[in-house]
Write a protein that holds these residues in place. Structure first.
Motif, PDB file in Angstrom:
ATOM      1  N   LEU A 196       0.811  -1.322  -0.159  1.00  0.00           N
ATOM      2  CA  LEU A 196      -0.066  -0.073  -0.003  1.00  0.00           C
ATOM      3  C   LEU A 196       0.777   1.282   0.072  1.00  0.00           C
ATOM      4  N   ASN A 197       1.828   1.313   0.859  1.00  0.00           N
ATOM      5  CA  ASN A 197       2.987   2.487   0.945  1.00  0.00           C
ATOM      6  C   ASN A 197       3.357   2.550  -0.308  1.00  0.00           C
ATOM      7  N   GLY A 198       3.855   1.577  -1.131  1.00  0.00           N
ATOM      8  CA  GLY A 198       4.354   1.731  -2.312  1.00  0.00           C
ATOM      9  C   GLY A 198       3.503   2.377  -3.421  1.00  0.00           C
ATOM     10  N   LEU A 199       1.978   1.767  -3.353  1.00  0.00           N
ATOM     11  CA  LEU A 199       0.994   2.741  -4.107  1.00  0.00           C
ATOM     12  C   LEU A 199       1.012   4.320  -3.764  1.00  0.00           C
ATOM     13  N   VAL A 200       1.071   4.505  -2.733  1.00  0.00           N
ATOM     14  CA  VAL A 200       0.814   5.772  -2.019  1.00  0.00           C
ATOM     15  C   VAL A 200       2.198   6.708  -2.805  1.00  0.00           C
ATOM     16  N   TYR A 201       3.241   6.031  -2.599  1.00  0.00           N
ATOM     17  CA  TYR A 201       4.449   6.897  -3.103  1.00  0.00           C
ATOM     18  C   TYR A 201       4.443   6.963  -4.616  1.00  0.00           C
ATOM     19  N   TYR A 225      -4.980   9.512   5.417  1.00  0.00           N
ATOM     20  CA  TYR A 225      -4.650  10.322   4.321  1.00  0.00           C
ATOM     21  C   TYR A 225      -3.917   9.917   3.114  1.00  0.00           C
ATOM     22  N   ARG A 226      -3.220   8.902   3.516  1.00  0.00           N
ATOM     23  CA  ARG A 226      -2.545   8.134   2.568  1.00  0.00           C
ATOM     24  C   ARG A 226      -3.433   7.485   1.477  1.00  0.00           C
ATOM     25  N   LEU A 227      -4.453   6.953   1.971  1.00  0.00           N
ATOM     26  CA  LEU A 227      -5.687   6.183   1.354  1.00  0.00           C
ATOM     27  C   LEU A 227      -5.902   7.365   0.055  1.00  0.00           C
ATOM     28  N   LEU A 228      -6.272   8.620   0.704  1.00  0.00           N
ATOM     29  CA  LEU A 228      -6.719   9.871  -0.131  1.00  0.00           C
ATOM     30  C   LEU A 228      -5.754   9.884  -1.321  1.00  0.00           C
ATOM     31  N   VAL A 229      -4.262   9.902  -1.189  1.00  0.00           N
ATOM     32  CA  VAL A 229      -3.431  10.011  -2.047  1.00  0.00           C
ATOM     33  C   VAL A 229      -3.838   8.914  -3.120  1.00  0.00           C
ATOM     34  N   ILE A 230      -3.720   7.788  -2.706  1.00  0.00           N
ATOM     35  CA  ILE A 230      -4.166   6.427  -3.594  1.00  0.00           C
ATOM     36  C   ILE A 230      -5.363   7.045  -4.437  1.00  0.00           C
TER      37      ILE A 230
END
Lengths: 397, 236, 282, 336
Positions: free
Chosen positions: C6-11, C136-141
């Motif tokens: 998931l973190n990879g998806l965010v970045y 918030y990170r989900l929002l970025v995705i």
């Protein structure tokens, strides 16, 4: 005629051009090659503010032993090559006492050139041990704390902590690596377990993978050696993931005045080494902080501002004692000398020109309605400063 | 020189993704002949020239030059062995002077005859000019000069008269015919201008959709109904 | 593991929004825009200032619009007059712009680091398969996905989009089709810059704001654009996602090589398949 | 043919400009003597050290510019060759594995060899892709130097412990601004003349032709990869020379010498100066160096000033300052 000039020029190398006998009222010219642009511009700004403040203050009192203090600042971009060029320019324009430079690499780039320029360098921010180690010399001084001094206070502090499992999060640059290594040693001595040792590239945008590793490592304590932009990015994202609230966090250069300003409440309760704090309760410091607040609209001096101001105090006293602004005379006065500073009477060791100064530990808390580093523990100058390692081969004066 | 052909393509096939640009084409040109290669757009004429000259990749078959298999040689080695070509779009060195680029070409061809080729193709007056600064017709002649310098044994021409006026094309064609005859160059000529083709070629090969449709002298070709209806129309 | 992905998806998502703007501008103008990171940075600052007054969503909108306007201005005043010159001239102009914009930000917002708080309604965490993950990170995705979707619909449906796709594939032929290139390029450069502004504001709650922050993302977005096959929109999306994962897993599992991997990936792609880019000249 | 005679007149000046070695040698000697006289006449150490650094940078820009001129491609990664030369000397001196003279030789050979090997793979790649590729290679090397801190000292850099004598000459001479100015000026003059000779030679004209139209060059009988590789190699060699001078003068290296921003600066200088002229990049470098220095003297907002200058110069004079100057000169000569 031409040949003679030519010969003269060729021989100059080692700095034979030094100004003639010092005119009694010759100004004290201080050059500040520091970061005015780029990532470190904020820190450069602090260095400039401190130098200007000290100069103004002493000029208002009639100067240093009757000499006016003049300052010139040039942008070093925090790049060693540029710092070297700008420092040379300052020195050749007569600003032969250099200070206020940010990155260790810059100081290390300047050090071998000082004899050529007939200049001296007084570090107030560079932390690399090398500066007063293998790169030491008669013209290099450091009035701020070196890495070894920060490391020395970690050991006794860590031994007293109740957390048994620790993670390390450090910048993957020379300083971060050194800091990580000394924490590992301190952990060994204190019978603590290191469950994760992570190093992030300088300028990392996303710390999530590291944060995830820290979370899953089961660490109870976290030691952070990140500075500036990296520190802010990490703290913000660590807060997001909730580890700042669940794990005990401490660090070096992590939450300084500079990053606290940006981080705000996120930084509250984080522990760390404090090299200087405006909250220090000594008469000299209180006077300094009061005067500073008057000049800068109620701002307290930051750690770098305090340390750079200290550097200026040392320079001024050395000039007074040397009764000269000739760099080597000033250097002789600093060599092994003891000076009155906002941290008390401190000695610059003759062996490696490192100042022997107390170091502090504390946390970010509220004081006078503002978030500031609050000192809980003072480590005496003798304990905080390890003996010279012998890497410094100080050339004779 | 077992079979006596100057240039020979045997069973040449080139396809990409199911589309055949050439389907097992064979062509053989004896020394000294001027051979015309005609056919509608997409017939595979330029592709065939590209295969013979070493410009195309991913093709199968055999290419022989005076009996030697040159199919594996890169373009510059074929040129050095005496196989030259020109291009459909003017293909000169825009920023170099006429004489400079001819000298460069002369060095590769190991010939000193820059003056000669400039005189033959009426370029002498333009020697010091940048190619970009001369007229289109002059550029076409320069293009030809780059191919002909060093008197190659075989010349593959890809629409040398494209973009020229009728008068210019014919002048160029006869200039060319005269030159190759004197220099004993074998020519394979792709050209849309039928007047040019029929007036200078010894024999003509007709391609259609990658396949060989007919081959013969100009008169024979005129007499083949399919060629006339499918391609030549009533103009010839 | 899942959280790492998931973190990879965010970045990757963040990189995608920045990079796709570069792709748009490159596809049309054949220009490597060095000022793109600075547009991202200005977007973050504008967002920061507006958020302090008008809330997060207002900030996102205003930053994107302001930067889109700046992009249109950039196209009309710089890219258009220079389109007949060697593209390297334009590249250097964008480099000059980078210097000016950094200085401008330093002048307006100061040298100290600034921090934009995470919007209150997204400051919490969500539980995903038992692991907590910042909302918030989900929002970025989500934003990255929305941009990717919106852009691909636009590229497929609108006339300008059709032109942009054609032009990215083959600028020469498209120029001969008689489309009003100037009008199209204003729209496209504005959109590219607007996306830089959007990504700046979106990343502001995660990153420290400083005038030089653009330079920390510029080279990474170059990598995305190149690995994706310069000028390819789908390629950029895939590349951003791959780089996002490579970045995250690399840092954890091969820390000594993590920073080199993207560059080596870039070298490999360019050597293996330069044809996707062939025909384009700096 | 009647046109022939007139044409010969036209063609004659074209051929006359093919440089004669005597003229070139005389020019080189004159330039070097002039540099010596200048160094003797100027007292200011400050001016001399700035000039010395400007000229070393000028050599770097000349190498980058030569690649643009002959191959028509733009490198964003030439700092790799420059920095590699610097680190070769630094590391050789640190470990004391060889005498300084050998280290200098190696510092010239290694980047040149790297460029050659790399060139075999990358010169086929056109346009932006080439630029990005060089950027990637350069940055990978930068990351490596930063990471390999046991060898390189990482971001802290390395002090280069030079011996007392280099090539039998006192090392302090290489670090004296006046002496080093003469040395680097002479090197620059030789490099520019040598490159001019190469450009005018058959090889130079061939590579120019390949730059113009690689395909046609193949069909007039040339293998085109090797010439392009050799141009890249030569430009890397020139850049390595600059790296060697830099290291001798500064006795300190840090990863910044490998960073893309250095490649970028060199590129800016080359383009500002006008890469179509052999001396254009060097001219641009000196102008850029002093413009930056003066702007930095006046204000901390020097970046904006440089940025604006860059934009204005590129908008008004896309051929570069050197190109514009050469045009003026030609016009002046034409009238006179």
């Amino acid at each position: 005629m031409r040949t003679s000039i030519w010969l003269a020029c060729a021989v100059v190398g080692a700095g034979a051009v030094a100004s003639g006998p010092a005119v009694s009222q010759e100004a004290l010219k201080i050059g500040v090659p520091t970061a005015l642009t780029g990532t470190y511009a904020g820190l450069g700004n602090e260095a400039v503010r401190a130098v200007e403040f000290a100069a103004e203050q002493v000029n208002a009192k009639g100067g240093v032993a009757g000499r006016k203090v003049e300052i010139k600042t040039l942008d070093s971009e925090a790049k060693p090559e540029v710092a070297r060029k700008q420092a040379e320019k300052l020195a050749l324009e007569g600003y032969k006492i250099l200070t206020g430079t940010i990155a260790s690499g810059e100081g290390l780039a300047m050090a071998p050139m000082l004899a050529r320029w007939d200049a001296i360098y007084v570090s107030t921010i560079n932390k690399s041990d090398k500066l007063t180690g293998e790169s030491c010399g008669p013209r290099v001084f450091r009035v701020n704390k070196q890495d070894a001094q920060d490391a020395a206070v970690v050991k006794p502090w860590l031994a007293k902590r109740k957390e048994g499992k620790w993670a390390i999060m450090a910048a993957d640059i020379a300083w971060g690596r050194d800091s990580g290594r000394s924490f590992v040693e301190a952990a060994k001595a204190g019978k603590k377990q290191i469950v994760a040792e992570l190093y992030s590239p300088f300028g990392t945008n996303d710390f999530a993978p590291f944060i995830q590793e820290i979370k899953s490592s089961g660490a109870e304590g976290l030691w952070v050696a990140l500075a500036g932009r990296d520190a802010i990015n990490f703290a913000t994202q660590a807060k997001e993931f909730g580890i700042l609230d669940k794990i005990f966090v401490a660090g070096v250069s992590f939450v300084t005045d500079n990053t606290v300003k940006a981080l705000g409440p996120i930084s509250k309760g984080v522990w760390g080494i404090i090299n200087y704090s405006s909250t220090l309760d000594t008469p000299a410091n209180k006077a300094f902080v009061e005067a500073w607040k008057k000049k800068y609209n109620g701002d307290e001096p930051t750690n770098f501002e305090g340390e750079t101001y200290m550097g200026m105090q040392v320079i001024f006293q050395a000039v007074e004692r040397a009764k000269s602004v000739k760099p080597m005379n000033v250097a002789k006065a600093m060599h092994g000398g003891t000076f009155d500073t906002i941290l008390g009477k401190l000695k610059i060791r003759a062996e490696d020109h490192q100042i022997v100064a107390p170091n502090f530990f504390g946390y970010i808390g509220e004081r006078d309605g503002k978030l500031r580093p609050i000192i809980t523990e003072t480590i005496s100058a003798e304990t905080a400063t390890p003996a010279p390692t012998g890497t410094c081969k100080m050339a004779a004066f | 020189m077992a079979d006596g052909f100057a240039i020979e393509g045997i069973d040449i096939t080139r396809s990409f993704g199911g589309f055949f640009a050439l389907k097992g084409i064979s062509i053989a040109v004896p020394p000294g002949e001027i051979r015309g290669l005609i056919g509608p757009n997409g017939a595979g004429k330029s592709t065939l020239i590209d295969v013979l000259s070493g410009r195309a990749d991913r093709w199968t078959g055999t290419v022989r030059m005076f009996g030697d298999d040159i199919g594996a040689l890169p373009a510059h080695q074929r040129r050095r062995a005496g196989l030259a070509r020109s291009f459909q779009r003017t293909n000169v060195f825009a920023d170099l002077t006429v004489v400079d680029q001819l000298e460069i070409a002369a060095r590769a061809a190991e010939t000193p005859n820059v003056e000669e080729i400039m005189a033959e193709l009426s370029l002498t007056a333009l020697a010091g000019k940048r190619a970009a600064d001369i007229s289109y017709g002059d550029q076409r002649r320069l293009d030809l000069a780059l191919a002909l310098i060093g008197r190659p044994r075989i010349l593959l021409l890809d629409e040398p008269a494209a973009g020229l006026s009728i008068g210019e094309s014919l002048e160029l064609a006869h200039n060319l015919k005269d030159l190759v005859a004197r220099w004993k160059v074998t020519v394979l000529l792709v050209e849309h201008d039928m007047e040019v083709v029929f007036s200078i070629c010894d024999r003509i090969t007709v391609l259609h959709l990658g396949e060989l449709l007919a081959e013969g002298t100009p008169d024979e070709i005129r007499g083949i109904p399919e060629v006339v209806t499918a391609y030549l129309g009533s103009s010839v | 593991m899942l959280v790492q992905v998931l973190n990879g998806l965010v970045y990757g998502g963040l990189l995608y929004i920045v990079s796709v703007g570069l792709v748009l501008i490159f596809g049309l103008r054949r220009i490597v825009n060095f000022a793109h990171g600075s547009l991202f940075m200005i977007g973050a600052y504008v967002g920061f200032s507006v958020a302090a007054m008008g809330g997060f969503w207002g900030a996102v909108l205003v930053a994107a619009l302001v930067l889109a306007l700046a992009g249109a201005l950039l196209d009309v005043t710089v890219l258009r007059p220079l389109q007949r010159e060697d593209p390297i001239v334009t590249v250097l102009v964008t480099f000059g712009l980078l210097l000016v914009l950094e200085n401008f930000a330093q002048f307006v917002w100061g040298k100290d680091f600034l921090k934009m708080p995470v919007p209150a309604m997204l400051s919490g965490s969500v539980s995903i398969f038992g692991e907590s993950f910042p909302a918030y990170r989900l929002l970025v995705i989500a934003v990255a996905a929305a941009v990717a979707l919106g852009l691909s619909v636009w590229l497929r449906v609108s006339r300008i989009g059709l032109y942009v796709r054609a032009s990215s594939a083959d600028p020469l032929t498209t120029a001969m089709q008689g489309v009003n290139t100037d009008r199209v390029s204003v729209v496209v450069v504005a959109l590219g810059a607007g996306l830089a502004g959007l990504s700046g504001t979106i990343s502001a709650p995660l990153l420290a704001l400083s005038p030089s922050m653009g330079s920390y993302i510029l080279i990474e977005s170059f990598i995305v654009v190149v690995v994706g096959g310069l000028g390819s929109f789908v390629g950029a999306f895939v590349a951003a996602m791959v780089i996002g994962q490579v970045h995250n897993f690399g840092l954890v599992y091969v820390p000594w090589a993590a920073t080199m991997i993207p560059f080596l990936l870039m070298v490999a792609v360019l050597i293996w398949r330069p044809t996707g880019i062939a025909g384009s000249h700096v | 043919m009647t046109a022939g005679d007139a044409a010969l007149e036209e063609a004659a000046p074209v051929r006359a400009r093919r440089a004669s070695p005597v003229v070139a040698a005389a020019l080189a000697a004159a330039a070097i003597v002039l540099g010596g006289v200048f160094a003797g006449a100027v007292q200011s150490t400050l001016l001399m050290t700035l000039l010395t650094q400007a000229i070393i940078t000028a050599i770097l820009a000349t190498g980058v510019g030569f690649l643009i001129r002959q191959n028509g491609v733009v490198s964003f990664g030439h700092a790799a060759f420059y920095g590699m030369a610097c680190y070769t000397i630094a590391l050789a001196m640190r470990h004391g594995v060889m005498p300084i003279e050998a280290a200098i030789l190696l510092a010239l050979v290694l980047p040149t060899a790297l460029a050659f090997a790399l060139g075999l793979v990358i010169v086929r790649i056109p346009g932006v892709a080439f630029s990005m590729l060089t950027l990637a290679v350069g940055q990978a090397l930068y990351e490596f130097a930063t990471k390999a801190r046991h060898a390189t000292g990482g971001d802290d850099g390395l002090t280069v412990n030079l011996p007392a004598r280099v090539f039998g000459v006192s090392t302090s001479l290489f670090q004296d601004p006046h002496a080093m100015f003469v040395v680097s000026w002479a090197v620059l003059a030789l490099v520019v003349l040598a490159l001019a000779a190469v450009a005018a030679s058959p090889f130079g004209r061939l590579t120019a032709a390949i730059r113009e139209n690689e395909e046609r060059a193949r069909f007039i009988g040339y293998a085109t990869v090797l010439p392009r590789v050799l141009v890249l190699t030569l430009s890397a060699f020139v850049v390595a020379i600059a790296g060697v001078l830099f290291t001798l003068y500064n006795a300190f290296v840090s990863p910044d010498v490998l960073h893309w921003s250095l490649s970028g600066s060199a590129l800016i200088m080359a383009i500002i100066g006008g890469p179509r002229l052999i001396w254009g990049p060097a001219f641009g470098a000196i102008i850029f160096f002093f413009a930056k220095d003066m702007a930095g003297d006046v204000t901390e907002h020097w970046q904006a000033i440089i940025g604006v200058i860059l934009i204005v110069v590129m908008l008004l004079l896309p051929v570069g300052l050197g190109g514009a100057l050469a045009r003026l000169w030609r016009r002046g000569a034409g009238h006179g």
